[in-house]
Design a protein around this motif. Structure first.
Motif, PDB file in Angstrom:
ATOM      1  N   LEU A   1       0.834  -1.207   0.000  1.00 37.51           N
ATOM      2  CA  LEU A   1       0.000   0.000   0.000  1.00 37.51           C
ATOM      3  C   LEU A   1       0.866   1.253   0.000  1.00 37.51           C
ATOM      4  N   GLU A   2       2.031   1.169   0.648  1.00 39.71           N
ATOM      5  CA  GLU A   2       2.957   2.298   0.611  1.00 39.71           C
ATOM      6  C   GLU A   2       3.503   2.484  -0.798  1.00 39.71           C
ATOM      7  N   LYS A   3       3.799   1.344  -1.470  1.00 41.40           N
ATOM      8  CA  LYS A   3       4.317   1.424  -2.832  1.00 41.40           C
ATOM      9  C   LYS A   3       4.255   0.035  -3.463  1.00 41.40           C
TER      10      LYS A   3
ATOM     11  N   ALA B   1      -0.747  11.650   6.639  1.00 39.76           N
ATOM     12  CA  ALA B   1      -0.986  10.592   7.627  1.00 39.76           C
ATOM     13  C   ALA B   1      -0.011   9.430   7.451  1.00 39.76           C
ATOM     14  N   GLU B   2       0.243   9.013   6.219  1.00 41.52           N
ATOM     15  CA  GLU B   2       1.154   7.892   5.978  1.00 41.52           C
ATOM     16  C   GLU B   2       2.548   8.197   6.504  1.00 41.52           C
ATOM     17  N   CYS B   3       3.057   9.373   6.188  1.00 41.46           N
ATOM     18  CA  CYS B   3       4.397   9.757   6.648  1.00 41.46           C
ATOM     19  C   CYS B   3       4.441   9.942   8.163  1.00 41.46           C
ATOM     20  N   GLU B   4       3.397  10.508   8.722  1.00 40.09           N
ATOM     21  CA  GLU B   4       3.365  10.712  10.179  1.00 40.09           C
ATOM     22  C   GLU B   4       3.394   9.372  10.907  1.00 40.09           C
ATOM     23  N   LEU B   5       2.683   8.381  10.379  1.00 40.95           N
ATOM     24  CA  LEU B   5       2.677   7.066  11.012  1.00 40.95           C
ATOM     25  C   LEU B   5       4.000   6.342  10.797  1.00 40.95           C
ATOM     26  N   GLN B   6       4.624   6.507   9.644  1.00 37.62           N
ATOM     27  CA  GLN B   6       5.957   5.945   9.430  1.00 37.62           C
ATOM     28  C   GLN B   6       6.936   6.574  10.423  1.00 37.62           C
TER      29      GLN B   6
ATOM     30  N   ARG C   1      10.360   6.588  15.329  1.00 38.97           N
ATOM     31  CA  ARG C   1      10.674   7.113  16.663  1.00 38.97           C
ATOM     32  C   ARG C   1      10.623   6.004  17.708  1.00 38.97           C
ATOM     33  N   GLY C   2       9.687   5.072  17.559  1.00 32.55           N
ATOM     34  CA  GLY C   2       9.633   3.923  18.464  1.00 32.55           C
ATOM     35  C   GLY C   2      10.878   3.068  18.342  1.00 32.55           C
ATOM     36  N   GLY C   3      11.341   2.854  17.108  1.00 33.64           N
ATOM     37  CA  GLY C   3      12.569   2.099  16.894  1.00 33.64           C
ATOM     38  C   GLY C   3      13.773   2.792  17.521  1.00 33.64           C
ATOM     39  N   ILE C   4      13.831   4.092  17.386  1.00 35.25           N
ATOM     40  CA  ILE C   4      14.921   4.873  17.987  1.00 35.25           C
ATOM     41  C   ILE C   4      14.884   4.741  19.505  1.00 35.25           C
TER      42      ILE C   4
END
Length: 185
Positions: free
Chosen positions: A12-14, A148-153, A158-161
């Motif tokens: 869905l992203e690409k 929205a897509e970029c904000e959720l990515q 940030r969670g991974g960091i």
């Protein structure tokens, strides 16, 4: 999570070929959900037969046509249903934590190089995440919010960091504890 859902999100992203999906798993999604090339191709074949993905042949110069996958209506429906289902809290399975806990029954100092190796891997992954964050989300201004897509990515990144920072801090604590135990010997 089933691999199908990670593939649906990625498509869905690409849209892309199986090879392109495998590369995405190596570079981004794979930090949260891993899959081999063979697993991805096997699941894509099943998703195609179930009608979850559409496939089109894309001609290539000097190479066989590639198959490009995109999400079909039933795939969107399946992902939407999965997104609404509750998930349980993640359980932590960490071989290193078991080794640390069991180190008192062996030689705790022998574990130091293994902990340092893990710390190096987490430090490398943190650097990779930070570089991606700077590259993809560096200069944001309030007058140009992310879609929205970029904000959720970005929130997943940030969670991974935060996770890598937490792991490095914990590994530093483990190293200090092991050094303290060694000093008491």
């Amino acid at each position: 999570m089933a691999l199908e859902h990670a593939i649906l999100v990625s498509l869905l992203e690409k849209p892309g070929s199986g090879y392109e999906l495998a590369r995405r798993f190596e570079r981004s999604i794979g930090y949260f959900w891993t899959a081999t090339h063979q697993q991805i191709y096997r699941v894509l074949k099943r998703m195609e037969s179930d009608g979850w993905v559409d496939v089109r042949d894309v001609p290539q110069n000097g190479r066989p046509d590639k198959r490009e996958y995109s999400v079909a209506g039933p795939g969107r429906d399946a992902l939407s249903a999965w997104l609404r289902r509750p998930t349980g809290p993640e359980s932590v399975r960490n071989d290193l934590a078991v080794k640390v806990r069991g180190a008192s029954f062996g030689d705790p100092a022998a574990l130091i190089s293994e902990v340092e190796r893990h710390r190096g891997a987490h430090t490398d992954r943190l650097a990779h995440y930070l570089a991606g964050a700077a590259r993809d989300f560096g200069e944001r201004s309030p007058d140009r919010p992310l879609d929205a897509e970029c904000e959720l990515q970005h929130v997943v990144l940030r969670g991974g960091i935060a996770y890598e920072q937490m792991m490095i801090a914990w590994l530093d604590d483990v190293l200090a504890t092991l050094a303290g135990l060694e000093a008491r010997r």
